[in-house]
Design an enzyme around this catalytic site. Structure first.
Site, PDB file in Angstrom:
ATOM      1  N   HIS A  12       1.698  24.887  22.421  1.00 10.87           N
ATOM      2  CA  HIS A  12       3.075  24.428  22.300  1.00 10.87           C
ATOM      3  C   HIS A  12       3.216  23.073  22.974  1.00 10.87           C
ATOM      4  O   HIS A  12       2.352  22.643  23.741  1.00 10.87           O
ATOM      5  CB  HIS A  12       4.033  25.427  22.951  1.00 10.87           C
ATOM      6  CG  HIS A  12       3.625  25.801  24.356  1.00 10.87           C
ATOM      7  ND1 HIS A  12       2.875  26.925  24.632  1.00 10.87           N
ATOM      8  CD2 HIS A  12       3.824  25.185  25.538  1.00 10.87           C
ATOM      9  CE1 HIS A  12       2.637  26.983  25.934  1.00 10.87           C
ATOM     10  NE2 HIS A  12       3.198  25.946  26.510  1.00 10.87           N
ATOM     11  N   ARG A  52      -9.855  23.658  30.359  1.00 10.80           N
ATOM     12  CA  ARG A  52      -9.307  25.008  30.527  1.00 10.80           C
ATOM     13  C   ARG A  52      -8.170  25.090  29.531  1.00 10.80           C
ATOM     14  O   ARG A  52      -7.260  24.232  29.509  1.00 10.80           O
ATOM     15  CB  ARG A  52      -8.820  25.216  31.959  1.00 10.80           C
ATOM     16  CG  ARG A  52      -8.164  26.594  32.201  1.00 10.80           C
ATOM     17  CD  ARG A  52      -6.672  26.559  31.955  1.00 10.80           C
ATOM     18  NE  ARG A  52      -5.980  27.768  32.372  1.00 10.80           N
ATOM     19  CZ  ARG A  52      -4.699  28.020  32.157  1.00 10.80           C
ATOM     20  NH1 ARG A  52      -3.939  27.130  31.516  1.00 10.80           N
ATOM     21  NH2 ARG A  52      -4.151  29.132  32.557  1.00 10.80           N
ATOM     22  N   ASP A 101      -4.907  26.730  27.765  1.00  9.59           N
ATOM     23  CA  ASP A 101      -3.744  27.553  28.048  1.00  9.59           C
ATOM     24  C   ASP A 101      -3.435  28.477  26.870  1.00  9.59           C
ATOM     25  O   ASP A 101      -3.438  28.040  25.715  1.00  9.59           O
ATOM     26  CB  ASP A 101      -2.548  26.630  28.335  1.00  9.59           C
ATOM     27  CG  ASP A 101      -1.320  27.377  28.789  1.00  9.59           C
ATOM     28  OD1 ASP A 101      -1.394  28.059  29.826  1.00  9.59           O
ATOM     29  OD2 ASP A 101      -0.270  27.258  28.116  1.00  9.59           O
ATOM     30  N   GLU A 153      -7.904  30.862  28.831  1.00  4.79           N
ATOM     31  CA  GLU A 153      -7.050  31.707  29.656  1.00  4.79           C
ATOM     32  C   GLU A 153      -6.850  33.053  28.947  1.00  4.79           C
ATOM     33  O   GLU A 153      -5.814  33.303  28.336  1.00  4.79           O
ATOM     34  CB  GLU A 153      -5.696  31.037  29.918  1.00  4.79           C
ATOM     35  CG  GLU A 153      -4.815  31.834  30.877  1.00  4.79           C
ATOM     36  CD  GLU A 153      -3.339  31.509  30.737  1.00  4.79           C
ATOM     37  OE1 GLU A 153      -2.557  32.032  31.545  1.00  4.79           O
ATOM     38  OE2 GLU A 153      -2.972  30.765  29.813  1.00  4.79           O
ATOM     39  N   HIS A 174      -1.996  29.656  39.974  1.00  4.32           N
ATOM     40  CA  HIS A 174      -0.586  29.260  39.918  1.00  4.32           C
ATOM     41  C   HIS A 174       0.271  30.287  39.196  1.00  4.32           C
ATOM     42  O   HIS A 174       1.499  30.172  39.199  1.00  4.32           O
ATOM     43  CB  HIS A 174      -0.466  27.912  39.211  1.00  4.32           C
ATOM     44  CG  HIS A 174      -0.915  27.947  37.784  1.00  4.32           C
ATOM     45  ND1 HIS A 174      -2.226  28.154  37.416  1.00  4.32           N
ATOM     46  CD2 HIS A 174      -0.227  27.824  36.627  1.00  4.32           C
ATOM     47  CE1 HIS A 174      -2.316  28.148  36.103  1.00  4.32           C
ATOM     48  NE2 HIS A 174      -1.118  27.956  35.587  1.00  4.32           N
ATOM     49  N   ASP A 175      -0.339  31.293  38.578  1.00  7.16           N
ATOM     50  CA  ASP A 175       0.400  32.274  37.781  1.00  7.16           C
ATOM     51  C   ASP A 175       0.548  33.640  38.460  1.00  7.16           C
ATOM     52  O   ASP A 175       1.245  34.507  37.923  1.00  7.16           O
ATOM     53  CB  ASP A 175      -0.281  32.479  36.430  1.00  7.16           C
ATOM     54  CG  ASP A 175       0.006  31.356  35.449  1.00  7.16           C
ATOM     55  OD1 ASP A 175       1.114  30.782  35.523  1.00  7.16           O
ATOM     56  OD2 ASP A 175      -0.858  31.048  34.611  1.00  7.16           O
ATOM     57  N   ARG A 218       3.161  28.270  44.331  1.00  7.55           N
ATOM     58  CA  ARG A 218       2.980  26.847  44.040  1.00  7.55           C
ATOM     59  C   ARG A 218       3.523  25.979  45.180  1.00  7.55           C
ATOM     60  O   ARG A 218       3.996  24.870  44.975  1.00  7.55           O
ATOM     61  CB  ARG A 218       3.667  26.495  42.715  1.00  7.55           C
ATOM     62  CG  ARG A 218       3.147  27.301  41.533  1.00  7.55           C
ATOM     63  CD  ARG A 218       3.955  27.076  40.266  1.00  7.55           C
ATOM     64  NE  ARG A 218       3.409  27.866  39.153  1.00  7.55           N
ATOM     65  CZ  ARG A 218       3.910  27.878  37.918  1.00  7.55           C
ATOM     66  NH1 ARG A 218       4.973  27.136  37.633  1.00  7.55           N
ATOM     67  NH2 ARG A 218       3.369  28.625  36.968  1.00  7.55           N
TER      68      ARG A 218
END
Length: 465
Positions: free
Chosen positions: A122, A204, A206, A235, A315-316, A364
């Site tokens: 996206h 990497r 997404d 991911e 970060h997730d 974060r």
């Protein structure tokens, strides 16, 4: 076969806006940035930049880091930069293209590498082609680049109002590309090619499982044509067998390893606050842990296991220290386990400083630049990196695991004559046989025939000493 360098890599993930301000980005001088260390839940930019990363390379290399993974760095109106509006420009707030070129040069001079985050499922509402569609409606020649359902589009819809197009997880800020469109494919392939030619060492990717698999076949072909040793990491949170058969990715983010390690090390003391069902933090027994690992590493060929990106946090998800309710000794044990599996261990920025932010966006938070750290795990990380360097079998071969009582775990590398003894108990020592061999590494000091609470001991058989 994946890149030959990955199994020996120690990766460090950086969220650029929160890592370090250098003061060298002139653009920032008269802009209103958030105070460094502000609440990460607040929208806005704290001003970390790529020159700040360069200034930290001595420290990172000293603890054994050999590769950086940066979350998105292209122009965006979000501090996490997963809302990309120009894929061919490094965000000026980070120092722009010049800063990235300088970072790549500094890394390669040191023999280090860098992979970037590719957000190709996206874009953002500000992406030029989507903006064109919003302004021109059905008359826009770019309408086929997106999945349009109804007109007029509502990029800022009212509550319960449909935006008129497909977007990531129903977020109208993130219009989803139509990957079947030839021009969309050409654009994204050109983006991937451009930054590889600039000098990055891999991507990497997404949410790649939300993109047609046929696109990744073309993407891999392009990547390997530009640089056969470039690393492609997807991911994928769960089982990734369809993606790791040699046609798509070299490896994936090995979240299954991360949550299983934390679930075992944490025992009954575990903060269960990660909402992602594919990151099921829960108390598990040692036999359950071994079964999970047998599934994780048994599903893939050995050369694939060597190309996995192994991690405890990112970060997730909540930081590992938060999940382990602040127990630094438990985090040390979890990091030890992370380094004992094939693949590249990935350290989330600030782990060495004992940052303990919770669920995203709490994880974060800003690195404590110029402030005292609440703890320091630099020496532990350095010793683990050195251990893998001295004993390459640790980074390429999955050991044979067996349970030892309720809290003990033993791993054996028969061909290498290595045995590791781990104790997750918070109170009791774990006895080990007197004929264990020579102790070559110990997480926590103790006598030669036992493992301290939340400790680990690595032994080499006497026949190889």
């Amino acid at each position: 076969m994946g890149p030959s360098w990955v199994s020996n890599a120690v990766v460090y993930q950086i969220f650029p806006d929160r890592f370090q301000r250098s003061g060298k980005v002139k653009l920032q001088a008269d802009l209103q940035l958030m105070p460094w260390g502000a609440n990460p839940a607040e929208q806005g930019f704290q001003g970390g930049d790529l020159y700040g990363i360069i200034e930290s390379l001595d420290r990172l290399q000293a603890i054994g880091i050999t590769c950086l993974y940066l979350t998105p760095i292209f122009t965006s109106a979000a501090n996490h930069r997963y809302h990309t509006f120009d894929y061919f420009q490094v965000d000026p707030l980070l120092g722009g293209d010049t800063a990235l070129t300088a970072l790549i040069s500094a890394l390669h001079t040191r023999g280090m590498r860098i992979i970037l985050d590719g957000v190709f499922n996206h874009c953002s509402r500000g992406f030029w082609a989507f903006h064109h569609v919003v302004e021109n409606g059905p008359a826009s020649p770019y309408r086929g680049w997106f999945h349009i359902v109804s007109w007029p589009l509502q990029p800022y819809p009212a509550v319960n109002e449909f935006c008129g197009y497909h977007c990531w997880w129903n977020n109208p800020a993130l219009p989803k590309f139509n990957h079947e469109h030839p021009s969309v494919q050409e654009l994204l392939l050109n983006v991937g090619r451009h930054w590889l030619q600039i000098g990055i060492d891999g991507w990497r990717l997404d949410v790649p499982d939300e993109v047609p698999a046929s696109f990744w076949l073309k993407f891999r072909q392009m990547v390997k044509e530009v640089n056969a040793e470039a690393w492609i990491v997807g991911e994928i949170w769960g089982d990734a067998q369809p993606w790791l058969a040699g046609n798509h990715f070299d490896g994936v983010m090995n979240y299954r390893l991360g949550w299983s390690i934390l679930s075992w090390v944490g025992g009954n003391c575990l903060m269960e606050n990660c909402s992602n069902p594919q990151y099921p933090l829960q108390t598990i027994t040692t036999p359950e842990l071994i079964t999970i690992w047998q599934q994780i590493f048994g599903n893939y060929a050995p050369e694939v296991n060597c190309c996995q990106l192994n991690l405890l946090d990112s970060h997730d998800v909540p930081r590992a220290l938060h999940t382990l309710v602040g127990k630094v000794s438990a985090l040390k044990l979890a990091l030890t386990l992370l380094f004992l599996h094939p693949g590249a261990p990935c350290i989330y920025y600030g782990t060495e400083a004992c940052l303990d932010g919770g669920a995203e966006p709490g994880c974060r938070e800003a690195f404590p630049c110029g402030r005292p750290w609440s703890g320091n795990l630099s020496e532990v990380l350095r010793s683990l990196a050195d251990l893998r360097k001295k004993h390459p079998n640790l980074s390429t071969i999955e050991p044979y695991w067996q349970a030892l009582g309720k809290h003990g775990l033993v791993g054996v590398w028969p061909m290498a004559g290595l045995t590791v003894w781990l104790n997750r108990s918070r109170e009791n020592t774990l006895p080990i046989p007197s004929d264990q061999g020579k102790v070559i590494w110990r997480l926590i000091t103790g006598d030669s025939n036992s493992v301290s609470p939340q400790g680990a001991v690595l032994c080499e058989s006497s026949s190889l000493c």
